[in-house]
Enzyme design. Structure first.
Site, PDB file in Angstrom:
ATOM      1  N   LYS A  16      -4.575  -0.955   6.557  1.00 15.25           N
ATOM      2  CA  LYS A  16      -6.028  -0.898   6.704  1.00 15.25           C
ATOM      3  C   LYS A  16      -6.633  -2.274   6.463  1.00 15.25           C
ATOM      4  CE  LYS A  16      -6.384   3.800   4.931  1.00 15.25           C
ATOM      5  NZ  LYS A  16      -6.682   4.584   3.747  1.00 15.25           N
ATOM      6  N   GLN A  27      -6.612   6.027  -4.392  1.00 15.96           N
ATOM      7  CA  GLN A  27      -6.332   7.463  -4.463  1.00 15.96           C
ATOM      8  C   GLN A  27      -7.642   8.222  -4.666  1.00 15.96           C
ATOM      9  OE1 GLN A  27      -3.365   9.141  -3.940  1.00 15.96           O
ATOM     10  NE2 GLN A  27      -2.667   7.145  -3.208  1.00 15.96           N
ATOM     11  N   ASP A  57       0.874  -1.151   0.000  1.00 15.95           N
ATOM     12  CA  ASP A  57       0.000   0.000   0.000  1.00 15.95           C
ATOM     13  C   ASP A  57       0.924   1.217   0.000  1.00 15.95           C
ATOM     14  OD1 ASP A  57      -2.348   1.620   0.377  1.00 15.95           O
ATOM     15  OD2 ASP A  57      -1.890   1.691   2.518  1.00 15.95           O
ATOM     16  N   ARG A  58       0.424   2.388  -0.409  1.00 17.21           N
ATOM     17  CA  ARG A  58       1.298   3.556  -0.406  1.00 17.21           C
ATOM     18  C   ARG A  58       1.189   4.341   0.901  1.00 17.21           C
ATOM     19  NH1 ARG A  58       0.920   8.986  -3.916  1.00 17.21           N
ATOM     20  NH2 ARG A  58      -0.153   9.569  -2.006  1.00 17.21           N
ATOM     21  N   ASP A  59       0.093   5.071   1.070  1.00 19.98           N
ATOM     22  CA  ASP A  59      -0.042   5.966   2.227  1.00 19.98           C
ATOM     23  C   ASP A  59      -0.118   5.159   3.522  1.00 19.98           C
ATOM     24  OD1 ASP A  59      -0.110   8.292   0.570  1.00 19.98           O
ATOM     25  OD2 ASP A  59      -2.184   7.819   0.087  1.00 19.98           O
ATOM     26  N   ARG A 114     -11.050  -0.537  -6.470  1.00 21.61           N
ATOM     27  CA  ARG A 114     -10.869   0.081  -5.162  1.00 21.61           C
ATOM     28  C   ARG A 114     -10.820  -0.991  -4.074  1.00 21.61           C
ATOM     29  NH1 ARG A 114     -11.293   4.828  -2.363  1.00 21.61           N
ATOM     30  NH2 ARG A 114     -12.276   4.698  -0.316  1.00 21.61           N
ATOM     31  N   LYS A 115      -9.719  -0.989  -3.316  1.00 27.28           N
ATOM     32  CA  LYS A 115      -9.634  -1.939  -2.206  1.00 27.28           C
ATOM     33  C   LYS A 115     -10.795  -1.668  -1.248  1.00 27.28           C
ATOM     34  CE  LYS A 115      -5.483  -0.388  -1.504  1.00 27.28           C
ATOM     35  NZ  LYS A 115      -4.202  -0.084  -0.824  1.00 27.28           N
TER      36      LYS A 115
END
Length: 177
Positions: A134, A52, A8-10, A107-108
């Site tokens: 998450k 995003q 994941d990024r953020d 979308r996850k």
């Protein structure tokens, strides 16, 4: 078939300041480069899988996201880490101001981005790893058949129904790879 490390990024690659979309807002998480270096040594290809929704909400554009992503990938390259590919979902099912407000399969917690990576790169999902912060990250990985899942504890609520290894930080994942 190639095994993958999905990130994941953020919250995993960068500190989640909320809708990060500028280079000056992007702070790398301590330990992310070392983790990726070790993953590469172990034969993993590295992929970024990121929602995003800031794009749907009109906070930034796809061009803004792509500019930041290019810079991020270059920073990894300077640390001898190759990011094989970056997949992102610009959608939000009900919040936003543009054509990206819609339900989608990417979308996850949906597995669409992981499945796209698998098809485009012939990945062995069973022997791959997903690291997220998450419950939706863990659900997407589970829905795609990724067996090894690490949930870095964060401010987000965990879905205890989805099995994952819970760790305090990225550095804690190193011992499990």
């Amino acid at each position: 078939m190639q095994k993958a490390l999905f990130l994941d990024r953020d919250g995993i690659i960068n500190i989640d300041h909320g809708y990060v979309h500028k280079i000056e807002e992007f702070d790398f998480v301590d330990g992310i480069f070392a983790l990726c270096q070790k993953a590469q040594q172990l034969g993993y290809k590295i992929f970024v899988i990121t929602n995003q929704a800031g794009i749907a909400r009109g906070y930034y554009t796809i061009a803004d996201f792509e500019k930041l992503t290019k810079w991020m990938v270059e920073q990894f390259a300077e640390q001898s880490v190759e990011i094989t590919d970056v997949y992102f979902c610009p959608h939000h099912p009900d919040k936003g101001v543009n054509e990206y407000v819609r339900t989608c399969g990417c979308r996850k917690p949906e597995p669409g981005m992981i499945m796209q990576a698998q098809q485009e790169h012939q990945l062995d999902l069973v022997n791959s790893v997903f690291i997220g912060d998450k419950g939706s990250d863990m659900a997407a990985a589970c829905n795609a058949g990724v067996k090894k899942r690490f949930l870095v504890t964060s401010q987000y609520q965990d879905d205890e129904a989805i099995p994952s290894v819970k760790v305090e930080s990225i550095n804690d994942v190193l011992v499990h790879l």
